[in-house]
Design a protein around this motif. Structure first.
Motif, PDB file in Angstrom:
ATOM      1  N   ALA A   1       0.847  -1.197   0.000  1.00 54.34           N
ATOM      2  CA  ALA A   1       0.000   0.000   0.000  1.00 54.34           C
ATOM      3  C   ALA A   1       0.877   1.239   0.000  1.00 54.34           C
ATOM      4  CB  ALA A   1      -0.924   0.011   1.216  1.00 54.34           C
ATOM      5  N   ASN A   2       0.377   2.310  -0.601  1.00 55.31           N
ATOM      6  CA  ASN A   2       1.073   3.586  -0.553  1.00 55.31           C
ATOM      7  C   ASN A   2       0.072   4.724  -0.608  1.00 55.31           C
ATOM      8  OD1 ASN A   2       2.464   6.030  -2.202  1.00 55.31           O
ATOM      9  ND2 ASN A   2       3.949   5.017  -0.869  1.00 55.31           N
ATOM     10  N   SER A   3       0.309   5.728   0.256  1.00 57.76           N
ATOM     11  CA  SER A   3      -0.514   6.942   0.258  1.00 57.76           C
ATOM     12  C   SER A   3       0.376   8.171   0.256  1.00 57.76           C
ATOM     13  CB  SER A   3      -1.467   6.952   1.454  1.00 57.76           C
ATOM     14  OG  SER A   3      -2.458   5.960   1.329  1.00 57.76           O
ATOM     15  N   ASN A   4       1.436   8.106  -0.577  1.00 56.11           N
ATOM     16  CA  ASN A   4       2.343   9.230  -0.853  1.00 56.11           C
ATOM     17  C   ASN A   4       3.470   9.411   0.149  1.00 56.11           C
ATOM     18  OD1 ASN A   4      -0.667  10.701  -1.732  1.00 56.11           O
ATOM     19  ND2 ASN A   4       0.816  10.034  -3.252  1.00 56.11           N
ATOM     20  N   ASP A   5       3.499   8.614   1.213  1.00 55.55           N
ATOM     21  CA  ASP A   5       4.706   8.573   2.009  1.00 55.55           C
ATOM     22  C   ASP A   5       5.754   7.770   1.238  1.00 55.55           C
ATOM     23  OD1 ASP A   5       4.689  10.038   4.443  1.00 55.55           O
ATOM     24  OD2 ASP A   5       3.119   8.725   5.207  1.00 55.55           O
ATOM     25  N   SER A   6       6.966   7.691   1.770  1.00 57.37           N
ATOM     26  CA  SER A   6       8.049   7.031   1.049  1.00 57.37           C
ATOM     27  C   SER A   6       7.857   5.518   0.990  1.00 57.37           C
ATOM     28  CB  SER A   6       9.388   7.353   1.708  1.00 57.37           C
ATOM     29  OG  SER A   6       9.550   6.581   2.888  1.00 57.37           O
TER      30      SER A   6
END
Length: 632
Positions: free
Chosen positions: A347-352
């Protein structure tokens, strides 16, 4: 060719009303398309610094202001974001891959998505969306894979601090040798017979000179600053997305991304029919290692740490490293970037890249790829918490597996992690406080979501905007051993409590000034305007820990979305092909006269996904097809 043919076919009277009679409505050329592509490649990298390039002049010289009212020293906030979740066979109900794509993009302007299904028989068959000017699907699915993108935390440019030739401030020294800057006069035509506007730019071996004395980037007789962007002249992205659209597995998606290094500024999150999940934070990134950042820093580099990478341009050894096998010299090889393949989820929500799955935090890499072992945003934490609740069966939904229905409910749950963490302590603090009694009562009746019927949501959003940056907000600080659940424990004691009560009182006063009730229904406050209709819109700012992001501008009586959830897709597979539900929040057309100007916006308001037909048989069963043949 298609654009120019359309202009000829519809004629001047057929152009949408807002564009009719405008001088810029004209046939386009290949040069226009290449420039548009270049702009899109730089969109979330150095494009925001363009004013700093055209404002740069040697010491003692003068140059006219950019345009009245614009601050050329302040980079523009592009603000793109997204959520991308990829679930593998171990956690999906059907044992196949399932992707949730929710890119947060502008609702207006040239960066809107539009839906398409493009088929070249025997060569290419993909469905999804592209940005204006994109001739192919850049986010979507085919028979075997589905993919989405989120804006990466990696930096795609660096700034070089130059030592100038004492004899001439338009020359600079590299390894003690003087090099002349390249000077270029740019003439920009103006409308309505006005004379063209001219600017002179200056460039170095690294790239153009930038000028921002407020950030320390002055141009003096001894030093100046140059910008180098890894996406400059990046025309490889088209090849990358063609290959992704033809891929039959996440392995082939990964190979396309790694081979071309053509993805400009987004993570790639993908699944395949076999049940594999992929997160590839692999883009066109400067090949600058952590060692080089340390060795080539200047005194100003430490001041700018965490914002951008500043290198010593007086030493050629401080330029980007060259690695064998990259398509362009100076790009970071894919092997030095972050890739994670799983069969549970990523999953990714714009953190690194660091925490795409909390079970396996990534190895720390160059700081140019983003911060690691550091606090995550509330939105990132909210997504990981909701995934954990789904897989543990504690989210109130049936079972413990992910299927399309559960994924759609998760995407549009509109929960606020900020409220989950703060509202109970806040209610305890404000209870019995007469001057905020009405506000306290409104928050007490709020369901802590940003659904259409949520009452009191706007009051909390206004309050949170005023307090979220207060120091000492949390009693338990960030802990890299528990990054999903820290920081936490909302502090309401002592002076902090006084500040919170003052902020709640100020928020209530703001609503009163706007003529909005403290317990106003969220759908009456946030709405999209389509003709004479006000369509209520759910979702809210990501700063609230809301996954379904909406950033809105104030208008009389409420707020109107300008940026946020756009093309939302939930895609899995059966034995034949993709099973896809999707929505384009702002609708396909920008023309008020079109029947597709607000239809999907109303469906978005109702959380009513469209089931997308993909195969020829599904398209025919869905009522297709009507053919329009064009030739050029």
């Amino acid at each position: 060719a298609g654009y120019n043919k359309l202009l000829r076919d519809i004629g001047p009277a057929g152009v949408p009303g807002e564009c009719r009679g405008k001088g810029w409505v004209r046939p386009i050329t290949l040069d226009d398309m290449l420039r548009l592509n270049e702009k899109q490649m730089l969109l979330a990298s150095s494009l925001a610094l363009a004013p700093l390039v055209v404002h740069a002049v040697p010491p003692g010289a003068t140059q006219a202001a950019l345009v009245p009212g614009e601050d050329p020293l302040r980079p523009r906030d592009v603000g793109f974001g997204s959520n991308g979740w990829a679930f593998g066979k171990e956690v999906t109900a059907n044992g196949r891959g399932l992707v949730v794509g929710n890119p947060h993009f502008p609702w207006n302007g040239p960066s809107r998505f539009y839906e398409m299904h493009l088929t070249l028989p025997g060569q290419y068959d993909a469905m999804g969306v592209g940005i204006a000017g994109a001739p192919i699907v850049t986010l979507g699915f085919n028979k075997d894979v589905a993919w989405t993108h989120t804006v990466t935390a990696a930096q795609h440019f660096t700034v070089f601090q130059l030592k100038l030739d004492p004899a001439d401030p338009t020359k600079y020294l590299v390894d003690g040798k003087s090099e002349a800057m390249r000077r270029q006069v740019i003439s920009v035509p103006m409308p309505d017979g006005a004379p063209p506007v001219q600017r002179t730019t200056y460039a170095t071996r690294y790239g153009p000179i930038v000028y921002n004395p407020l950030a320390g980037f002055g141009w003096t007789k001894t030093q100046a600053y140059a910008l180098r962007d890894a996406n400059h002249n990046n025309q490889r992205a088209l090849e990358t997305w063609v290959a992704i659209g033809q891929a039959r597995s996440v392995g082939e998606v990964r190979a396309a991304v790694e081979r071309t290094l053509g993805i400009p500024w987004v993570n790639t999150i993908a699944v395949d029919r076999a049940g594999n999940a992929l997160h590839a934070d692999v883009t066109a990134v400067p090949n600058v290692s952590a060692d080089k950042v340390r060795a080539c820093g200047t005194p100003l580099s430490a001041v700018l740490k965490g914002k951008l990478i500043l290198l010593d341009g007086s030493r050629s050894a401080c330029d980007w490293d060259r690695a064998a096998g990259t398509p362009v010299a100076g790009l970071m090889p894919a092997g030095d970037q972050a890739v994670l393949e799983r069969r549970d989820y990523v999953a990714n929500s714009n953190d690194s890249y660091w925490l795409s799955n909390p079970k396996v935090p990534a190895v720390v890499r160059s700081p140019i790829l983003g911060a690691a072992e550091s606090e995550r945003t509330l939105r990132t934490r909210s997504g990981l918490i909701e995934i954990d609740r789904r897989l543990s069966g504690t989210d109130g939904l049936p079972g413990t597996k992910v299927d399309p229905a559960a994924a759609e409910a998760m995407a549009f749950a509109n929960k606020s992690l900020a409220a989950e963490l703060a509202i109970d302590p806040l209610l305890a603090l404000c209870r019995g406080q007469e001057d905020v009694a009405a506000a306290c009562a409104a928050l007490g009746g709020w369901d802590r979501r940003f659904n259409l019927d949520s009452r009191g949501a706007y009051l909390f959003a206004t309050f949170w905007e005023g307090v979220r940056s207060l120091p000492g907000l949390w009693a338990v600080p960030f802990d890299k051993a528990d990054p999903v659940h820290t920081p936490r424990d909302f502090v309401t004691s002592g002076a902090q409590g006084t500040k919170l009560l003052a902020a709640l009182k100020a928020a209530a006063a703001t609503l009163a000034k706007q003529g909005i009730a403290l317990d106003a229904r969220w759908g009456d406050v946030q709405f999209a305007v389509r003709g004479q209709d006000h369509i209520p819109i759910h979702g809210a700012s990501g700063q609230l820990g809301v996954l379904n992001v909406q950033q809105s501008d104030a208008v009389p009586g409420g707020i109107v979305p300008k940026h946020g959830s756009s093309y939302v897709q939930i895609v899995t597979f059966d034995t034949v092909g993709p099973v896809a539900d999707a929505l384009l929040s702002y609708s396909q057309s920008t023309d008020p006269a079109s029947p597709y100007f607000g239809d999907q916006t109303r469906a978005f308001s109702a959380k009513r996904f469209h089931h997308l037909p993909f195969s020829e048989a599904q398209i025919l069963a869905d009522g297709g097809r009507k053919s329009v043949r064009i030739s050029e």
